[in-house]
Motif scaffolding. Structure first.
Motif, PDB file in Angstrom:
ATOM      1  N   ILE A   1      -3.662   6.053  11.894  1.00  0.00           N
ATOM      2  CA  ILE A   1      -4.152   5.350  10.806  1.00  0.00           C
ATOM      3  C   ILE A   1      -5.430   4.679  11.267  1.00  0.00           C
ATOM      4  N   TYR A   2      -6.484   4.947  10.779  1.00  0.00           N
ATOM      5  CA  TYR A   2      -7.665   4.594  11.226  1.00  0.00           C
ATOM      6  C   TYR A   2      -8.474   3.286  10.337  1.00  0.00           C
ATOM      7  N   ALA A   3      -7.786   2.973   9.110  1.00  0.00           N
ATOM      8  CA  ALA A   3      -8.359   2.004   8.138  1.00  0.00           C
ATOM      9  C   ALA A   3      -7.163   1.394   7.389  1.00  0.00           C
ATOM     10  N   ILE A   4      -7.314   0.058   7.121  1.00  0.00           N
ATOM     11  CA  ILE A   4      -6.705  -0.636   6.124  1.00  0.00           C
ATOM     12  C   ILE A   4      -7.311  -0.350   4.861  1.00  0.00           C
ATOM     13  N   PRO A   5      -6.753   0.557   3.853  1.00  0.00           N
ATOM     14  CA  PRO A   5      -7.155   0.841   2.596  1.00  0.00           C
ATOM     15  C   PRO A   5      -7.041  -0.189   1.559  1.00  0.00           C
ATOM     16  N   SER A   6      -8.244  -0.406   0.981  1.00  0.00           N
ATOM     17  CA  SER A   6      -8.323  -1.439  -0.150  1.00  0.00           C
ATOM     18  C   SER A   6      -8.293  -0.346  -1.466  1.00  0.00           C
TER      19      SER A   6
ATOM     20  N   ILE B   1       0.756  -1.145   0.001  1.00  0.00           N
ATOM     21  CA  ILE B   1      -0.123   0.112   0.235  1.00  0.00           C
ATOM     22  C   ILE B   1       0.948   1.047   0.077  1.00  0.00           C
ATOM     23  N   PRO B   2       0.797   2.065  -0.897  1.00  0.00           N
ATOM     24  CA  PRO B   2       1.668   3.068  -0.997  1.00  0.00           C
ATOM     25  C   PRO B   2       1.315   4.428   0.115  1.00  0.00           C
ATOM     26  N   GLU B   3       2.384   5.134   0.022  1.00  0.00           N
ATOM     27  CA  GLU B   3       2.129   6.462   1.023  1.00  0.00           C
ATOM     28  C   GLU B   3       0.913   7.165   0.792  1.00  0.00           C
ATOM     29  N   GLU B   4       0.611   7.380  -0.590  1.00  0.00           N
ATOM     30  CA  GLU B   4      -0.486   8.265  -1.040  1.00  0.00           C
ATOM     31  C   GLU B   4      -1.886   7.714  -0.368  1.00  0.00           C
ATOM     32  N   ALA B   5      -2.045   6.228  -0.524  1.00  0.00           N
ATOM     33  CA  ALA B   5      -3.133   5.620   0.025  1.00  0.00           C
ATOM     34  C   ALA B   5      -3.273   5.674   1.827  1.00  0.00           C
ATOM     35  N   TRP B   6      -2.164   5.550   2.473  1.00  0.00           N
ATOM     36  CA  TRP B   6      -2.210   5.463   3.578  1.00  0.00           C
ATOM     37  C   TRP B   6      -2.671   7.161   4.203  1.00  0.00           C
TER      38      TRP B   6
ATOM     39  N   GLN C   1      -2.295  16.710 -21.849  1.00  0.00           N
ATOM     40  CA  GLN C   1      -3.376  15.626 -22.003  1.00  0.00           C
ATOM     41  C   GLN C   1      -3.739  15.140 -20.661  1.00  0.00           C
ATOM     42  N   GLY C   2      -4.840  14.510 -20.756  1.00  0.00           N
ATOM     43  CA  GLY C   2      -5.393  13.851 -19.289  1.00  0.00           C
ATOM     44  C   GLY C   2      -6.685  13.255 -19.270  1.00  0.00           C
ATOM     45  N   THR C   3      -6.857  12.515 -18.342  1.00  0.00           N
ATOM     46  CA  THR C   3      -8.200  11.835 -18.276  1.00  0.00           C
ATOM     47  C   THR C   3      -8.466  11.770 -16.603  1.00  0.00           C
ATOM     48  N   TRP C   4      -9.445  11.564 -16.209  1.00  0.00           N
ATOM     49  CA  TRP C   4      -9.802  11.364 -14.823  1.00  0.00           C
ATOM     50  C   TRP C   4      -9.031  10.204 -14.297  1.00  0.00           C
ATOM     51  N   GLY C   5      -8.401  10.535 -12.941  1.00  0.00           N
ATOM     52  CA  GLY C   5      -7.582   9.601 -12.288  1.00  0.00           C
ATOM     53  C   GLY C   5      -8.402   9.102 -11.085  1.00  0.00           C
ATOM     54  N   ASN C   6      -8.663   7.889 -10.974  1.00  0.00           N
ATOM     55  CA  ASN C   6      -9.207   7.321  -9.613  1.00  0.00           C
ATOM     56  C   ASN C   6      -8.666   7.586  -8.464  1.00  0.00           C
ATOM     57  N   SER C   7      -9.384   7.588  -7.486  1.00  0.00           N
ATOM     58  CA  SER C   7      -8.570   7.933  -6.000  1.00  0.00           C
ATOM     59  C   SER C   7      -7.922   6.524  -5.917  1.00  0.00           C
ATOM     60  N   TYR C   8      -6.873   6.470  -4.998  1.00  0.00           N
ATOM     61  CA  TYR C   8      -6.195   5.640  -4.832  1.00  0.00           C
ATOM     62  C   TYR C   8      -6.586   4.472  -3.917  1.00  0.00           C
ATOM     63  N   VAL C   9      -7.816   4.868  -3.140  1.00  0.00           N
ATOM     64  CA  VAL C   9      -8.553   4.100  -2.050  1.00  0.00           C
ATOM     65  C   VAL C   9      -9.894   4.097  -2.608  1.00  0.00           C
ATOM     66  N   ALA C  10     -10.279   2.697  -2.719  1.00  0.00           N
ATOM     67  CA  ALA C  10     -11.703   2.202  -3.019  1.00  0.00           C
ATOM     68  C   ALA C  10     -12.493   2.030  -1.769  1.00  0.00           C
ATOM     69  N   GLY C  11     -11.815   1.316  -0.823  1.00  0.00           N
ATOM     70  CA  GLY C  11     -12.478   0.836   0.243  1.00  0.00           C
ATOM     71  C   GLY C  11     -11.789   1.105   1.523  1.00  0.00           C
TER      72      GLY C  11
END
Length: 497
Positions: free
Chosen positions: A153-158, A139-144, A327-337
């Motif tokens: 930290i209050y969750a383990i991100p999926s 899990i990368p730093e951006e997600a933590w 150039q660009g497109t929508w980038g999803n959030s690192y964290v889904a859950g």
């Protein structure tokens, strides 16, 4: 411990959830046939089954995949799966009960933030250090950062394994028939869109094709807006401060470009009413030769179109390049859950051990299925038996509960779905230009209060500009209204003011 909530409770959800809790909770069991053996730690976890069905004779607690986790962690795991409809409400009912599970998975960042604020969740820093080596590695730093409040930290991100959804597709056979090259710049895109709308690209002598198709709520516009280096509704840095990209002058330019296309009658006139199914149907039926599609559409409407018309040949395009070469497109959030552990859990370390196995040694089996049964290695590639894959699809309730970042397993899975669909190639192209939100914290109080209203206001204002009901200059009034209706407060919050 009873945690207060501030949502209206559903009696039916409470009844269903109570039954689930009663049937699933246990205090610890001995291994069957192992008289006198030390008891396994027992934990109850709540996941979304997303409406998946089990083969006859199986259920969420009686199947080979949950047994696989139990055996490899030496834990007595009981799984609770509230109904897919109303899953978020069910989580609130569970959190308000007197008998909380050891872990819950939520997909709602506002839900997560609200229970952090109520001090209902266990801080996990020390537990992760002690029991989560694979979690730290995968899990990368951006997600933590997304799950950290005041250093805890209050969750383990999926994680979200796909960097973004949209990529440009075009009918190469239409380009060839009209003597056109694949477009790269915004101006070249406009020329191709015009030709596909006006020059009978399918050669049937009828005026029955669209130059470009969009979707309701500004769907399918991300690559065009990305030509100005931004995306709708994200926070981006300007002069050292975070600002909302929907209020920037670049957004006005992007809307002006789309409004010009509409004014020239080059966009499907029904676009503001199109749902995804409508877009898919129009692509499949041969009415569309250029559109921003989902990364998996080569297995969906594009494949259907090719079956309907054997001459249809589709290619991915370069993302449109804007006036400054962006150039660009929508980038999803690192964290889904958000996998959270209530403060009442007696075995939080067991939850961390379980998640560490699921994201580590167990991930391949939980995501792909059992080797030799669902898939095999052939010439160094994972080859999936789709009949078995579909029978075992329930495994993804576990496999998608904790997903690592940029996993080789995820890439193998995409290739196994068919190399001809070029799914990894498409995902790689998206990843090169995906524009992500630069605010990585939990939702602020202002976001919970104002964001839904502001989002609706934005969709209405931008749609009216594109279809010509309002002039492009009305964008300036939208920005003023956005600031007055909570946007200014949110801006201060994300900048720590």
């Amino acid at each position: 411990m009873k945690v207060s909530i501030f949502v209206k409770r559903s009696v039916s959800i409470l009844a269903v959830t109570s039954m689930l809790l009663v049937s699933a909770c246990s205090s610890g069991t001995k291994e069957e046939g192992a008289e006198g053996k030390e008891e396994r730690q027992a934990i109850d976890i709540v996941l979304s089954n997303a409406g998946r069905k089990f083969p006859p004779g199986m259920d969420e607690n009686n199947n080979p995949y949950i047994d696989y986790i139990r055996e490899n962690t030496d834990l007595d795991i009981k799984l609770i799966t509230p109904p897919a409809d109303g899953y978020g409400d069910a989580l609130n009912v569970i959190m308000a009960s007197d008998d909380l599970p050891d872990m819950l998975l939520s997909y709602d960042a506002n839900w997560f933030e609200s229970y952090v604020r109520q001090k209902a969740l266990t801080p996990l820093n020390d537990l992760i250090d002690a029991y989560g080596p694979n979690l730290k590695k995968s899990i990368p730093e951006e997600a933590w950062k997304v799950v950290t409040v005041d250093g805890k930290i209050y969750a383990i991100p999926s994680l979200n394994p796909i960097p973004g959804n949209e990529i440009m597709f075009a009918r190469k056979d239409w380009l060839d028939r009209l003597g056109l090259k694949p477009p790269t710049t915004l101006e070249e895109y406009k020329q191709v869109i015009r030709a596909f709308a006006q020059d009978d690209p399918d050669g049937n002598g009828k005026d029955d094709t669209f130059g470009l198709i969009l979707q309701e709520n500004l769907g399918r516009t991300a690559p065009f807006i990305g030509a100005w280096g931004i995306q709708r509704g994200q926070w981006t840095k300007r002069d050292g401060q975070l600002v909302n990209s929907s209020t920037l002058p670049e957004m006005k330019e992007a809307l002006s470009y789309l409004a010009d296309l509409y004014q020239e009658k080059l966009i499907d006139p029904e676009w503001a009413l199109n749902k995804m199914a409508n877009v898919d149907e129009k692509v499949a039926s041969g009415k569309v030769g250029l559109f921003s599609g989902n990364w998996y559409d080569t297995r969906g409407p594009i494949l259907t179109n090719q079956k309907n018309d054997p001459n249809a040949e589709w290619i991915t395009l370069e993302y449109p390049t804007g006036p400054d070469g962006k150039q660009g497109t929508w980038g999803n959030s690192y964290v889904a859950g958000f996998n959270v552990i209530p403060i009442t859990s007696k075995h939080p370390e067991a939850v961390i051990k379980m998640l560490d196995f699921m994201i580590g040694d167990g991930y391949r089996t939980l995501m792909l299925g059992f080797e030799g049964e669902v898939w095999n290695m052939e010439d160094g590639k994972v080859v999936t038996n789709f009949d078995e894959h579909n029978k075992h699809i329930y495994r993804l309730t576990l496999g998608e509960a904790i997903v690592p970042f940029d996993s080789e397993v995820s890439r193998e899975r995409l290739d196994s779905l068919g190399m001809e669909f070029k799914l990894n190639e498409i995902v790689n192209k998206i990843n090169e230009v995906a524009i992500r939100n630069q605010y990585l914290g939990v939702p602020t109080p202002g976001m919970g209060k104002y964001a839904p209203k502001l989002s609706k206001m934005e969709v209405e204002a931008f749609t009216k500009i594109i279809i010509g009901q309002q002039p492009v200059d009305s964008f300036d009034q939208f920005v003023e209204d956005w600031k007055k209706n909570g946007g200014e407060e949110m801006t201060k919050e994300v900048n720590g003011q």
